[in-house]
Design a protein around this motif. Structure first.
Motif, PDB file in Angstrom:
ATOM      1  N   MET A   1      -5.455 -12.197  -1.173  1.00 11.52           N
ATOM      2  CA  MET A   1      -4.325 -11.991  -0.291  1.00 11.52           C
ATOM      3  C   MET A   1      -3.081 -12.615  -0.920  1.00 11.52           C
ATOM      4  O   MET A   1      -3.065 -13.796  -1.231  1.00 11.52           O
ATOM      5  N   LEU A   2      -2.072 -11.831  -1.122  1.00 13.26           N
ATOM      6  CA  LEU A   2      -0.796 -12.279  -1.664  1.00 13.26           C
ATOM      7  C   LEU A   2      -0.006 -12.982  -0.559  1.00 13.26           C
ATOM      8  O   LEU A   2       0.123 -12.464   0.547  1.00 13.26           O
ATOM      9  N   LEU A   3       0.507 -14.176  -0.860  1.00 19.43           N
ATOM     10  CA  LEU A   3       1.331 -14.932   0.079  1.00 19.43           C
ATOM     11  C   LEU A   3       2.714 -15.104  -0.529  1.00 19.43           C
ATOM     12  O   LEU A   3       2.828 -15.337  -1.741  1.00 19.43           O
ATOM     13  N   THR A   4       3.753 -15.007   0.297  1.00 17.56           N
ATOM     14  CA  THR A   4       5.108 -15.173  -0.218  1.00 17.56           C
ATOM     15  C   THR A   4       5.866 -16.200   0.616  1.00 17.56           C
ATOM     16  O   THR A   4       5.614 -16.355   1.814  1.00 17.56           O
ATOM     17  N   THR A   5       6.774 -16.893  -0.032  1.00 19.83           N
ATOM     18  CA  THR A   5       7.684 -17.830   0.608  1.00 19.83           C
ATOM     19  C   THR A   5       9.078 -17.459   0.120  1.00 19.83           C
ATOM     20  O   THR A   5       9.216 -16.584  -0.749  1.00 19.83           O
ATOM     21  N   PRO A   6      10.109 -18.106   0.614  1.00 22.80           N
ATOM     22  CA  PRO A   6      11.455 -17.753   0.125  1.00 22.80           C
ATOM     23  C   PRO A   6      11.637 -17.868  -1.386  1.00 22.80           C
ATOM     24  O   PRO A   6      12.398 -17.113  -1.977  1.00 22.80           O
ATOM     25  N   ARG A   7      10.912 -18.790  -2.037  1.00 24.13           N
ATOM     26  CA  ARG A   7      11.122 -19.000  -3.480  1.00 24.13           C
ATOM     27  C   ARG A   7       9.897 -18.763  -4.340  1.00 24.13           C
ATOM     28  O   ARG A   7       9.994 -18.797  -5.573  1.00 24.13           O
ATOM     29  N   LEU A   8       8.739 -18.526  -3.715  1.00 25.01           N
ATOM     30  CA  LEU A   8       7.486 -18.466  -4.468  1.00 25.01           C
ATOM     31  C   LEU A   8       6.644 -17.270  -4.070  1.00 25.01           C
ATOM     32  O   LEU A   8       6.757 -16.758  -2.958  1.00 25.01           O
ATOM     33  N   ASN A  95       7.663 -30.094 -14.309  1.00 25.00           N
ATOM     34  CA  ASN A  95       9.056 -29.657 -14.221  1.00 25.00           C
ATOM     35  C   ASN A  95       9.372 -28.987 -12.887  1.00 25.00           C
ATOM     36  O   ASN A  95      10.509 -28.638 -12.619  1.00 25.00           O
ATOM     37  N   CYS A  96       8.377 -28.839 -12.030  1.00 27.36           N
ATOM     38  CA  CYS A  96       8.573 -28.267 -10.691  1.00 27.36           C
ATOM     39  C   CYS A  96       8.485 -29.320  -9.595  1.00 27.36           C
ATOM     40  O   CYS A  96       8.623 -29.001  -8.417  1.00 27.36           O
ATOM     41  N   TRP A  97       8.250 -30.566  -9.970  1.00 22.18           N
ATOM     42  CA  TRP A  97       8.152 -31.635  -8.983  1.00 22.18           C
ATOM     43  C   TRP A  97       9.514 -31.934  -8.367  1.00 22.18           C
ATOM     44  O   TRP A  97      10.559 -31.749  -8.992  1.00 22.18           O
ATOM     45  N   GLY A  98       9.517 -32.416  -7.149  1.00 25.62           N
ATOM     46  CA  GLY A  98      10.731 -32.892  -6.499  1.00 25.62           C
ATOM     47  C   GLY A  98      11.679 -31.808  -6.019  1.00 25.62           C
ATOM     48  O   GLY A  98      12.822 -32.103  -5.695  1.00 25.62           O
ATOM     49  N   GLN A  99      11.214 -30.567  -5.968  1.00 19.26           N
ATOM     50  CA  GLN A  99      12.079 -29.457  -5.557  1.00 19.26           C
ATOM     51  C   GLN A  99      11.594 -28.770  -4.285  1.00 19.26           C
ATOM     52  O   GLN A  99      12.120 -27.742  -3.890  1.00 19.26           O
ATOM     53  N   GLY A 100      10.564 -29.330  -3.659  1.00 19.32           N
ATOM     54  CA  GLY A 100      10.045 -28.760  -2.426  1.00 19.32           C
ATOM     55  C   GLY A 100       9.067 -27.618  -2.613  1.00 19.32           C
ATOM     56  O   GLY A 100       8.603 -27.036  -1.627  1.00 19.32           O
ATOM     57  N   PHE A 101       8.712 -27.283  -3.852  1.00 17.88           N
ATOM     58  CA  PHE A 101       7.799 -26.169  -4.095  1.00 17.88           C
ATOM     59  C   PHE A 101       6.393 -26.454  -3.550  1.00 17.88           C
ATOM     60  O   PHE A 101       5.741 -25.569  -2.997  1.00 17.88           O
ATOM     61  N   ALA A 102       5.907 -27.675  -3.725  1.00 16.27           N
ATOM     62  CA  ALA A 102       4.565 -28.005  -3.237  1.00 16.27           C
ATOM     63  C   ALA A 102       4.506 -27.890  -1.717  1.00 16.27           C
ATOM     64  O   ALA A 102       3.553 -27.333  -1.169  1.00 16.27           O
ATOM     65  N   THR A 103       5.529 -28.378  -1.035  1.00 11.08           N
ATOM     66  CA  THR A 103       5.575 -28.287   0.425  1.00 11.08           C
ATOM     67  C   THR A 103       5.597 -26.831   0.860  1.00 11.08           C
ATOM     68  O   THR A 103       4.873 -26.430   1.784  1.00 11.08           O
ATOM     69  N   GLU A 104       6.391 -26.027   0.179  1.00  8.93           N
ATOM     70  CA  GLU A 104       6.522 -24.605   0.506  1.00  8.93           C
ATOM     71  C   GLU A 104       5.206 -23.851   0.265  1.00  8.93           C
ATOM     72  O   GLU A 104       4.750 -23.088   1.123  1.00  8.93           O
ATOM     73  N   ALA A 105       4.592 -24.086  -0.892  1.00 10.92           N
ATOM     74  CA  ALA A 105       3.345 -23.390  -1.235  1.00 10.92           C
ATOM     75  C   ALA A 105       2.208 -23.836  -0.318  1.00 10.92           C
ATOM     76  O   ALA A 105       1.447 -23.002   0.193  1.00 10.92           O
ATOM     77  N   ALA A 106       2.084 -25.142  -0.100  1.00 15.90           N
ATOM     78  CA  ALA A 106       1.031 -25.640   0.784  1.00 15.90           C
ATOM     79  C   ALA A 106       1.220 -25.100   2.197  1.00 15.90           C
ATOM     80  O   ALA A 106       0.247 -24.722   2.860  1.00 15.90           O
ATOM     81  N   GLY A 107       2.460 -25.028   2.652  1.00 13.81           N
ATOM     82  CA  GLY A 107       2.730 -24.501   3.990  1.00 13.81           C
ATOM     83  C   GLY A 107       2.281 -23.060   4.148  1.00 13.81           C
ATOM     84  O   GLY A 107       1.723 -22.682   5.186  1.00 13.81           O
ATOM     85  N   ALA A 108       2.496 -22.252   3.124  1.00 13.34           N
ATOM     86  CA  ALA A 108       2.068 -20.847   3.176  1.00 13.34           C
ATOM     87  C   ALA A 108       0.550 -20.752   3.269  1.00 13.34           C
ATOM     88  O   ALA A 108       0.004 -19.933   4.019  1.00 13.34           O
ATOM     89  N   VAL A 109      -0.155 -21.600   2.531  1.00 15.64           N
ATOM     90  CA  VAL A 109      -1.616 -21.573   2.544  1.00 15.64           C
ATOM     91  C   VAL A 109      -2.152 -22.118   3.873  1.00 15.64           C
ATOM     92  O   VAL A 109      -3.118 -21.577   4.425  1.00 15.64           O
TER      93      VAL A 109
END
Length: 168
Positions: A1-8, A95-109
């Motif tokens: 299943m493909l998941l999308t967020t505003p940036r990922l 190089n992706c730390w500290g930009q909110g990507f982990a929060t965004e990706a984890a939230g989608a999952v």
């Protein structure tokens, strides 16, 4: 299943993702809070991905590769799926730390786990010193349930925090 967020875009993990994952799993700083030392050979990561692919085929877990601007930059998973419960895990390239990507990706999952997979309980474990991961969990509605020392796969004892989130 493909998941999308505003940036990922989070797409199901493929065997071909092993090289991108090696960038993370081979980085001692990125794996300092992981349950084993950094991996030094791509072949080991390729075998790990094969094992994850087999577990996905059996319905025991779901692994997504985190894509940013067409490039694989991390992984998020739901593992140990049984009886309406699963464990959340995530990792990103430094190089992706500290930009909110982990929060965004984890939230989608998390959302997918509760909505599409009908899970009722999600758990996550982090080493107490890994405050960044704890903040990702807290921002996604997880609450600290327990702290205790555990023995990691490599034999080291570490203080760990265990987080829970219930559906609802």
């Amino acid at each position: 299943m493909l998941l999308t967020t505003p940036r990922l875009i989070l797409r199901p993990q493929l065997q071909a993702d092993a090289e991108a994952l090696f960038t993370i799993l081979g980085d001692p700083r990125a794996t300092r809070f992981w349950n084993r030392p950094a991996m030094t050979r791509l072949a080991v990561v390729e075998e790990l991905v094969r094992e994850q692919q087999a577990a996905m085929a059996q319905g025991l877990c779901h692994y997504w590769t985190v894509m940013r601007d067409g490039e694989a930059v991390g992984s998020v998973d739901l593992s140990l799926i049984q009886n309406g419960s699963a464990e959340l895990g995530f990792m990103l390239r430094r190089n992706c730390w500290g930009q909110g990507f982990a929060t965004e990706a984890a939230g989608a999952v998390v959302d997918h786990g509760f909505a599409a997979l009908k899970l009722t309980r999600l758990a996550a474990a982090v080493q107490c010193a890994n405050r960044a991961a704890a903040r990702v969990l807290e921002k996604n509605g997880f609450a600290l349930a327990q702290s205790r020392t555990v023995v990691l796969a490599d034999g080291r004892s570490k203080a760990c925090d265990f987080y829970l989130r219930m559906r609802g």
